[in-house]
Design an enzyme around this catalytic site. Structure first.
Site, PDB file in Angstrom:
ATOM      1  N   LYS A 199      42.976  40.842  38.847  1.00  0.00           N
ATOM      2  CA  LYS A 199      44.310  40.917  38.268  1.00  0.00           C
ATOM      3  C   LYS A 199      45.347  40.563  39.324  1.00  0.00           C
ATOM      4  O   LYS A 199      45.377  41.168  40.404  1.00  0.00           O
ATOM      5  CB  LYS A 199      44.562  42.339  37.741  1.00  0.00           C
ATOM      6  CG  LYS A 199      45.947  42.561  37.126  1.00  0.00           C
ATOM      7  CD  LYS A 199      46.089  41.938  35.755  1.00  0.00           C
ATOM      8  CE  LYS A 199      47.534  41.930  35.267  1.00  0.00           C
ATOM      9  NZ  LYS A 199      47.967  43.226  34.746  1.00  0.00           N
ATOM     10  N   HIS A 254      43.153  44.187  27.414  1.00  0.00           N
ATOM     11  CA  HIS A 254      44.124  44.580  28.463  1.00  0.00           C
ATOM     12  C   HIS A 254      44.548  46.027  28.207  1.00  0.00           C
ATOM     13  O   HIS A 254      45.304  46.308  27.282  1.00  0.00           O
ATOM     14  CB  HIS A 254      45.351  43.661  28.426  1.00  0.00           C
ATOM     15  CG  HIS A 254      46.325  43.937  29.541  1.00  0.00           C
ATOM     16  ND1 HIS A 254      46.769  42.950  30.395  1.00  0.00           N
ATOM     17  CD2 HIS A 254      46.936  45.077  29.945  1.00  0.00           C
ATOM     18  CE1 HIS A 254      47.610  43.478  31.268  1.00  0.00           C
ATOM     19  NE2 HIS A 254      47.746  44.775  31.010  1.00  0.00           N
ATOM     20  N   HIS A 266      45.441  50.116  30.044  1.00  0.00           N
ATOM     21  CA  HIS A 266      45.618  51.070  31.153  1.00  0.00           C
ATOM     22  C   HIS A 266      45.145  52.442  30.692  1.00  0.00           C
ATOM     23  O   HIS A 266      45.626  52.932  29.656  1.00  0.00           O
ATOM     24  CB  HIS A 266      47.093  51.171  31.545  1.00  0.00           C
ATOM     25  CG  HIS A 266      47.673  49.873  31.996  1.00  0.00           C
ATOM     26  ND1 HIS A 266      47.710  49.489  33.314  1.00  0.00           N
ATOM     27  CD2 HIS A 266      48.206  48.842  31.290  1.00  0.00           C
ATOM     28  CE1 HIS A 266      48.261  48.279  33.404  1.00  0.00           C
ATOM     29  NE2 HIS A 266      48.562  47.866  32.192  1.00  0.00           N
ATOM     30  N   HIS A 307      49.671  39.642  28.428  1.00  0.00           N
ATOM     31  CA  HIS A 307      50.819  40.159  27.657  1.00  0.00           C
ATOM     32  C   HIS A 307      52.004  39.202  27.664  1.00  0.00           C
ATOM     33  O   HIS A 307      53.084  39.525  28.140  1.00  0.00           O
ATOM     34  CB  HIS A 307      51.257  41.550  28.130  1.00  0.00           C
ATOM     35  CG  HIS A 307      51.315  41.765  29.623  1.00  0.00           C
ATOM     36  ND1 HIS A 307      52.007  40.950  30.469  1.00  0.00           N
ATOM     37  CD2 HIS A 307      50.744  42.715  30.403  1.00  0.00           C
ATOM     38  CE1 HIS A 307      51.873  41.404  31.699  1.00  0.00           C
ATOM     39  NE2 HIS A 307      51.112  42.464  31.688  1.00  0.00           N
ATOM     40  N   HIS A 346      49.707  38.859  35.626  1.00  0.00           N
ATOM     41  CA  HIS A 346      51.002  39.405  35.199  1.00  0.00           C
ATOM     42  C   HIS A 346      52.024  38.337  35.560  1.00  0.00           C
ATOM     43  O   HIS A 346      52.367  38.175  36.731  1.00  0.00           O
ATOM     44  CB  HIS A 346      51.302  40.738  35.893  1.00  0.00           C
ATOM     45  CG  HIS A 346      52.591  41.344  35.425  1.00  0.00           C
ATOM     46  ND1 HIS A 346      52.654  42.490  34.676  1.00  0.00           N
ATOM     47  CD2 HIS A 346      53.881  40.921  35.565  1.00  0.00           C
ATOM     48  CE1 HIS A 346      53.925  42.763  34.377  1.00  0.00           C
ATOM     49  NE2 HIS A 346      54.679  41.826  34.915  1.00  0.00           N
ATOM     50  N   ASP A 360      47.878  46.357  26.295  1.00  0.00           N
ATOM     51  CA  ASP A 360      48.690  46.817  27.423  1.00  0.00           C
ATOM     52  C   ASP A 360      49.183  48.243  27.174  1.00  0.00           C
ATOM     53  O   ASP A 360      50.236  48.639  27.677  1.00  0.00           O
ATOM     54  CB  ASP A 360      49.874  45.879  27.705  1.00  0.00           C
ATOM     55  CG  ASP A 360      50.442  46.080  29.096  1.00  0.00           C
ATOM     56  OD1 ASP A 360      49.729  46.625  29.964  1.00  0.00           O
ATOM     57  OD2 ASP A 360      51.610  45.709  29.319  1.00  0.00           O
TER      58      ASP A 360
HETATM   59  O1  DOR Z   1      54.848  48.033  30.649  1.00  0.00           O
HETATM   60  C1  DOR Z   1      53.962  47.946  31.471  1.00  0.00           C
HETATM   61  N1  DOR Z   1      53.272  49.039  31.894  1.00  0.00           N
HETATM   62  N2  DOR Z   1      53.695  46.768  32.006  1.00  0.00           N
HETATM   63  C2  DOR Z   1      52.836  46.614  33.026  1.00  0.00           C
HETATM   64  O2  DOR Z   1      52.667  45.511  33.484  1.00  0.00           O
HETATM   65  C3  DOR Z   1      52.173  47.784  33.622  1.00  0.00           C
HETATM   66  C4  DOR Z   1      52.101  48.916  32.684  1.00  0.00           C
HETATM   67  C5  DOR Z   1      51.739  50.215  33.374  1.00  0.00           C
HETATM   68  O3  DOR Z   1      50.782  50.233  34.156  1.00  0.00           O
HETATM   69  O4  DOR Z   1      52.411  51.204  33.129  1.00  0.00           O
HETATM   70 ZN    ZN Z   2      49.215  45.937  31.794  1.00  0.00          ZN
END
Ligand code: DOR
Ligand code: ZN
Length: 351
Positions: free
Chosen positions: A103, A16, A18, A178, A140, A255
């Site tokens: 997702k 997971h 980003h 998460h 989520h 995450d």
């Molecule tokens: O803390 C987070 N940041 N939780 C999420 O679900 C998304 C992520 C983000 O994309 O910044």
């Molecule tokens: Zn995430």
């Protein structure tokens, strides 16, 4: 405390992650690619990655940057963003094109989730197709109703959304992403399924290491604000127990979520902790804190691959116990970002 000083592990994966897009890619991808073999890339871009065509184009941009960084052996695994309007045909195409999953962002739950699902009933055709094809739904898990306390959103999601969803789609493959609560850890642990690979959960390093006091330690700490938000100590301990239990239903998902310093230190700061800098060091600290380093390899390197039906990595990595300094800032496009533990140390890291 154990006295282990080095550890050799099969190369882990991050299930997971980003990485955003554009010029930010070059600044963040290298951190993950130097520790992990693969990562599941989240689709919450602006606009979101809602189609196979968009996911493939995003994958190409990531792969170009990996090439520039000399990290072409790292593999991004692509997800699509489920919407109220995702047709079953998109699911079929995603499956044919080896996308890793869809997702589910409940609309308004987190960063760039405005296009998320308003009512899961709108997605039943897509979910039927996913169930039939064995395509995982990555969730989520938070309700967004304003009357529900922010600390209760995950637990309420289990009762109101997840349990009914599993009743309607008993064969749907689900990753509860998460997780942050005792309720979620126990729900996944105790779920009755014939097939062992029907339900799993990812756990972040920051939820293993911090409880909600960390958001307010000596003042407000925007870099500890993430979603789902940090919870009470009893929940942290339940997550630690799940992660170190040896159950194949729990695996690593950082995450890690880069946001610029300005957007975090802001009167309406963004949610997300940037842990990719030394994610494995953070996980090793958490596992060592309860003397369970011997359980790290299963959690980090085996169980996710097994769940997704992918081969385990063949390369190895070596983790060393010594204080690893974390920079106070890292480049992020034209901006900078503040990693978790900025200006401090992490007890473990790559050799
Ligand atoms: O803390 C987070 N940041 N939780 C999420 O679900 C998304 C992520 C983000 O994309 O910044
Ligand atoms: Zn995430």
């Amino acid at each position: 405390m154990s006295s282990i000083q080095t550890m050799t592990l099969v190369k882990p994966d991050d299930w997971h992650l980003h990485v955003r897009d554009g010029e930010v890619l070059k600044d963040v991808l290298g951190h993950t690619a130097s520790q992990f073999g693969r990562a599941v890339i989240m689709p919450n871009l602006k606009p979101p990655v809602t189609t196979v065509a968009l996911a493939k184009a995003y994958q190409s941009r990531i792969e170009s940057q990996l090439h520039v960084l000399g990290k072409s052996d790292f593999k991004p695994l692509m997800t699509l963003y489920l919407t109220d309007n995702t047709p079953a045909s998109e699911v079929q195409q995603a499956h044919a094109e080896h996308m890793i999953g869809f997702k589910l962002y409940p609309a308004g739950a987190t960063t760039n989730s405005d296009a998320g699902v308003t009512n899961l009933r709108n997605c039943y055709k897509a979910l039927e197709a996913m169930q039939k094809l064995g395509m995982p739904l990555l969730i989520h898990g938070e309700v967004t109703n304003p009357e529900i306390d922010v600390f209760d959103r995950e637990a309420v999601f289990i009762d109101r959304i997840l349990e009914p969803l599993r009743n309607d789609f008993p064969e749907l493959r689900i990753v509860f992403e998460h997780i942050t609560t005792k309720q979620a850890a126990h729900y996944v642990r105790d779920a009755h399924t014939q097939d062992k690979k029907l339900i799993a959960a990812t756990i972040t390093a920051h939820h293993l290491l911090m409880n909600r006091n960390s958001i307010f330690a000596g003042g407000i700490r925007p870099h500890h604000y993430c979603l789902p938000i940090l919870k009470r100590e009893e929940h942290r301990l339940a997550l630690l127990e799940a992660a170190t239990s040896g159950s194949a239903r729990f695996f690593l998902g950082t995450d890690s979520a880069p946001h610029s310093k300005g957007l975090k230190e802001n009167d309406c700061g963004c949610a997300g902790c940037y842990t990719a800098w030394n994610a494995l060091g953070l996980y090793a600290e958490a596992f060592e804190s309860i003397d369970c380093l011997n359980r790290l390899e299963g959690f980090a390197s085996f169980f996710g691959a097994d769940f997704y039906g992918l081969p385990r990595n063949s390369q190895k990595i070596v983790l060393v116990k010594k204080p690893h300094s974390v920079p106070s800032e890292l480049p992020m496009g034209k901006d900078v970002l503040v990693p978790l533990r900025a200006g401090q140390t992490i007890a473990w890291g790559l050799q």
